[in-house]
Design an enzyme around this catalytic site. Structure first.
Site, PDB file in Angstrom:
ATOM      1  N   SER A 103       0.844  -1.196   0.000  1.00  0.00           N
ATOM      2  CA  SER A 103       0.000   0.000   0.000  1.00  0.00           C
ATOM      3  C   SER A 103       0.878   1.244   0.000  1.00  0.00           C
ATOM      4  CB  SER A 103      -0.898   0.005   1.237  1.00  0.00           C
ATOM      5  OG  SER A 103      -1.414   1.310   1.407  1.00  0.00           O
ATOM      6  N   HIS A 108      -8.179   0.915  -4.164  1.00  0.00           N
ATOM      7  CA  HIS A 108      -9.117   0.692  -3.056  1.00  0.00           C
ATOM      8  C   HIS A 108      -9.869   1.992  -2.812  1.00  0.00           C
ATOM      9  CE1 HIS A 108      -9.505  -0.378   1.543  1.00  0.00           C
ATOM     10  NE2 HIS A 108     -10.676  -0.306   0.937  1.00  0.00           N
ATOM     11  N   HIS A 110      -1.114  -1.381  -4.365  1.00  0.00           N
ATOM     12  CA  HIS A 110      -2.393  -1.077  -3.702  1.00  0.00           C
ATOM     13  C   HIS A 110      -2.474   0.432  -3.465  1.00  0.00           C
ATOM     14  CE1 HIS A 110      -5.891  -2.129  -1.175  1.00  0.00           C
ATOM     15  NE2 HIS A 110      -5.475  -1.180  -0.348  1.00  0.00           N
ATOM     16  N   MET A 119     -12.076   4.130  -0.931  1.00  0.00           N
ATOM     17  CA  MET A 119     -12.763   4.420   0.339  1.00  0.00           C
ATOM     18  C   MET A 119     -13.512   5.735   0.141  1.00  0.00           C
ATOM     19  SD  MET A 119      -9.729   3.130   2.830  1.00  0.00           S
ATOM     20  CE  MET A 119      -8.529   3.172   1.510  1.00  0.00           C
ATOM     21  N   GLY A 167      -9.273   3.820   6.739  1.00  0.00           N
ATOM     22  CA  GLY A 167      -9.036   5.252   6.922  1.00  0.00           C
ATOM     23  C   GLY A 167      -7.602   5.613   7.255  1.00  0.00           C
ATOM     24  N   PHE A 168      -6.892   4.685   7.854  1.00  0.00           N
ATOM     25  CA  PHE A 168      -5.522   5.005   8.266  1.00  0.00           C
ATOM     26  C   PHE A 168      -4.626   3.772   8.154  1.00  0.00           C
ATOM     27  CE2 PHE A 168      -8.560   7.504  10.693  1.00  0.00           C
ATOM     28  CZ  PHE A 168      -8.163   8.793  10.372  1.00  0.00           C
ATOM     29  N   MET A 228      -9.108   8.001  -0.519  1.00  0.00           N
ATOM     30  CA  MET A 228     -10.001   8.351   0.598  1.00  0.00           C
ATOM     31  C   MET A 228     -10.626   9.714   0.366  1.00  0.00           C
ATOM     32  SD  MET A 228      -7.561   7.330   3.749  1.00  0.00           S
ATOM     33  CE  MET A 228      -6.741   5.748   3.844  1.00  0.00           C
ATOM     34  N   ASP A 240      -4.710   3.522  -2.105  1.00  0.00           N
ATOM     35  CA  ASP A 240      -5.811   3.841  -1.192  1.00  0.00           C
ATOM     36  C   ASP A 240      -6.351   5.243  -1.455  1.00  0.00           C
ATOM     37  OD1 ASP A 240      -6.033   1.527   0.611  1.00  0.00           O
ATOM     38  OD2 ASP A 240      -3.962   2.008   1.139  1.00  0.00           O
ATOM     39  N   ASP A 283      -6.615  -6.619   4.148  1.00  0.00           N
ATOM     40  CA  ASP A 283      -5.968  -5.303   4.207  1.00  0.00           C
ATOM     41  C   ASP A 283      -6.053  -4.722   5.619  1.00  0.00           C
ATOM     42  OD1 ASP A 283      -5.085  -2.711   3.766  1.00  0.00           O
ATOM     43  OD2 ASP A 283      -6.719  -2.147   2.405  1.00  0.00           O
ATOM     44  N   GLY A 284      -4.870  -4.429   6.179  1.00  0.00           N
ATOM     45  CA  GLY A 284      -4.823  -3.732   7.462  1.00  0.00           C
ATOM     46  C   GLY A 284      -4.104  -4.518   8.544  1.00  0.00           C
ATOM     47  N   GLY A 285      -3.018  -3.960   9.037  1.00  0.00           N
ATOM     48  CA  GLY A 285      -2.328  -4.560  10.182  1.00  0.00           C
ATOM     49  C   GLY A 285      -1.603  -5.860   9.897  1.00  0.00           C
ATOM     50  N   MET A 330     -11.553  -6.302   5.147  1.00  0.00           N
ATOM     51  CA  MET A 330     -10.781  -5.319   5.918  1.00  0.00           C
ATOM     52  C   MET A 330     -10.484  -5.885   7.309  1.00  0.00           C
ATOM     53  SD  MET A 330     -10.113  -2.726   4.020  1.00  0.00           S
ATOM     54  CE  MET A 330      -9.310  -1.765   5.314  1.00  0.00           C
TER      55      MET A 330
END
Ligand code: DX5
Ligand code: ZN
Length: 221
Positions: free
Chosen positions: A8, A66, A33, A68, A142-143, A37, A35, A175-177, A137
């Site tokens: 990302s 992606h 990726h 958002m 958002g972050f 927003m 993002d 996606d995420g963490g 997700m």
């Protein structure tokens, strides 16, 4: 099943974006990726078409965008023109999801549908045949740099079972963490496309990308 890394670029250095894209592409990432927003669907604002356009010539890797964004269908054509190959829209952001999916396909892009952590996978039951990818997700969007939500693994397993039952080989992206420490669990649950922002761009992006790819190879054995 092919395992794919999608770094990302939200975690990249925007002052050095072209280089940061090239680095991960050369190190083995198959997707980039991206993002987007809008400050409405998610609290933050990132970037849009002009930025995507300006990095399109860096690589021929898949641009995985992606969205958002509320009612992302409004931007589908512009995203195609900017260079998106795969447009991933949120189930929660589309009032007429079936229509938006067809709109994106008609423009010649692949379609992904993303689910927020609290949205059940069953909500996609009737449109699974229509999509190329589902994005589960594993943080609230958002972050970057947030903590992985463990129940996302259960959602991945349930979705893979639903797809198997229908005889579909649809991609599951998470996606995420995600980092080198928990990526195996995510793959074991049934995902095959891994998004990683901080875990790639914090430190040496080439080394980190190669480390993810090494794990993918091990898992395939
Ligand atoms: C979050 C974005 C993610 C984010 C991931 O809203 O969709 O793609 O960049 O960042 P990490 O990997 O740091 O959680
Ligand atoms: Zn993302």
């Amino acid at each position: 099943m092919e395992y794919i890394l999608a770094p990302s670029i939200l975690a990249a250095d925007f002052g050095n974006l072209r280089q940061d894209v090239e680095t991960v592409a050369e190190a083995g990432a198959q997707y980039i990726h991206i993002d987007v927003m809008d400050g409405m669907f998610v609290p933050s604002i990132s970037f849009g078409m002009p930025v995507i356009k300006s990095i399109r010539s860096c690589t021929d890797k898949v641009f995985d965008v992606h969205m958002m964004v509320e009612e992302p269908g409004r931007y589908a054509e512009d995203m195609k023109k900017a260079g998106a190959d795969l447009l991933c829209v949120h189930q929660e952001a589309c009032r007429h999801l079936d229509r938006t999916i067809h709109q994106i396909h008609d423009l010649g892009m692949k379609v992904g549908v993303a689910l927020n952590p609290a949205t059940p996978v069953e909500t996609l039951e009737w449109i699974l045949e229509e999509v190329d990818m589902v994005l589960i997700m594993s943080v609230n969007p958002g972050f970057g740099g947030q903590k992985f939500i463990p129940y996302a693994l259960e959602k991945v397993k349930r979705l893979r079972a639903m797809l198997d039952e229908k005889g579909l080989k649809t991609d599951i992206q998470v996606d995420g963490g995600i980092g080198l420490g928990n990526v195996r669990q995510v793959l074991e649950a049934g995902a095959n496309i891994i998004v990683a922002g901080s875990a790639v761009y914090q430190g040496d992006a080439a080394v980190n990308t190669a480390a993810f790819c090494e794990i993918f190879k091990e898992m395939k054995k």
